[in-house]
Write an enzyme that holds these catalytic residues in place. Sequence first.
Site, short mmCIF file in Angstrom:
data_model
loop_
_atom_site.label_atom_id
_atom_site.label_comp_id
_atom_site.label_asym_id
_atom_site.label_seq_id
_atom_site.Cartn_x
_atom_site.Cartn_y
_atom_site.Cartn_z
N SER A 91 0.81 -1.21 0.00
CA SER A 91 0.00 0.00 0.00
C SER A 91 0.85 1.27 0.00
O SER A 91 0.32 2.37 -0.16
CB SER A 91 -0.94 0.02 1.21
OG SER A 91 -0.21 0.16 2.40
N LYS A 128 1.08 4.28 6.84
CA LYS A 128 0.40 5.12 5.85
C LYS A 128 0.91 6.55 5.98
O LYS A 128 1.53 6.92 6.98
CB LYS A 128 -1.12 5.12 6.09
CG LYS A 128 -1.81 3.78 5.90
CD LYS A 128 -1.96 3.41 4.45
CE LYS A 128 -2.68 2.07 4.30
NZ LYS A 128 -1.95 0.94 4.91
#
Lengths: 171, 171
Positions: A91, A128
Amino acid sequence: MKKHGGARENAGRPRGVGPHGEATKPVRIPLSLVESLGSILKSHKIPLYSGRVSAGRPLESDNHVQEYVNLYKKLVPEPESIFCVKAQGDSMVGAGIYDGDLLIVDRHEEAGHKKIVIASVNGEQTVKTLLRVKGQLVLMPQNEKYPPLPITPDMEFSIQGVVKHCVRSFS
Amino acid sequence: MKKHGGARENAGRPRGVGPHGEATKPVRIPLSLVESLGSILKSHKIPLYSGRVSAGRPLESDNHVQEYVNLYKKLVPEPESIFCVKAQGDSMVGAGIYDGDLLIVDRHEEAGHKKIVIASVNGEQTVKTLLRVKGQLVLMPQNEKYPPLPITPDMEFSIQGVVKHCVRSFS
DNA sequence: TCTCTTGAATAATGTACATAAATCAAGATA
DNA sequence: TATCTTGATTTATGTACATTATTCAAGAGA
């Protein structure tokens, strides 16, 4: 009575001719580290070569040493506040973080806007980019395959730290 | 005459209660490193947390320390044979090597097939994947924008070392 | 009997000191 | 005069040793 030498300017062993080139002091070291201490101290001076090498000269030449880098201090300036974690998944490939990379995280640095963070969301740990937009927190992947995740009050959410470095090792 | 204590099993200060938890030995250290030695030794035990964190427990808990990583030894096992160089350009983004990344290079490791190497070609220093096909050497970029470069006898060519790690630092 | 105080025992620690290493120049030698 | 040898001088280095810290249990006191 024979006489040699005598007190005078510059007599005796000069300063700085020891292996360290500098005054030393005895410090107690755990036995298990004594053996590797030499290389530990050496690693504080890893040569950093310049990006370009001019015509044909071998890189080994000292001419091209631009500076020395203290890898150690660069990666772990404050051992107490650093921890490591391995990245999982894809991701964050947009930030160059790949599955299996070792992330070096500072647990005390403030998690500001656009910082890459290690966060815990509903019990799941994740890496993230953190966005702070008008007080709204969003965990932003760096891969179009994944959607942004806005943080809502009903979520369990905490930030473990800010990712400072990403280390990838080859074979 | 009062009598206390006396020679006996387990008398006296136990072993391993010092801050190092282990016997020590005095070693001379350059003055400039004495101050940071504490953190140098601590950095040999950076906690490596497990990739997943089970429901809600904070990462700070020691429960999740999977192991300790000696970052130092991992990155610089042999200080004498290691040098660093900064990556330039985007020819290796396929391997996750971006412009500005710090490459940690082993100058003594043999440059085998498919190893990422620092090479000098006609006076230009470059980082590429090395292919060895039937004795033919090819420098292979990891980016479709760039063509492979077969090495021919008329080229000045040498290999400076094998890239072991790639370190990217964030802000 | 239980708790507290205190001396003895033993490991941990820092540093003083004895030794080694490196340099210079006086005197010896050619 | 040029070169070599050697003692004096000074810094570098390792470690012995004095000091400090920590623990246990004997004896005192409640």
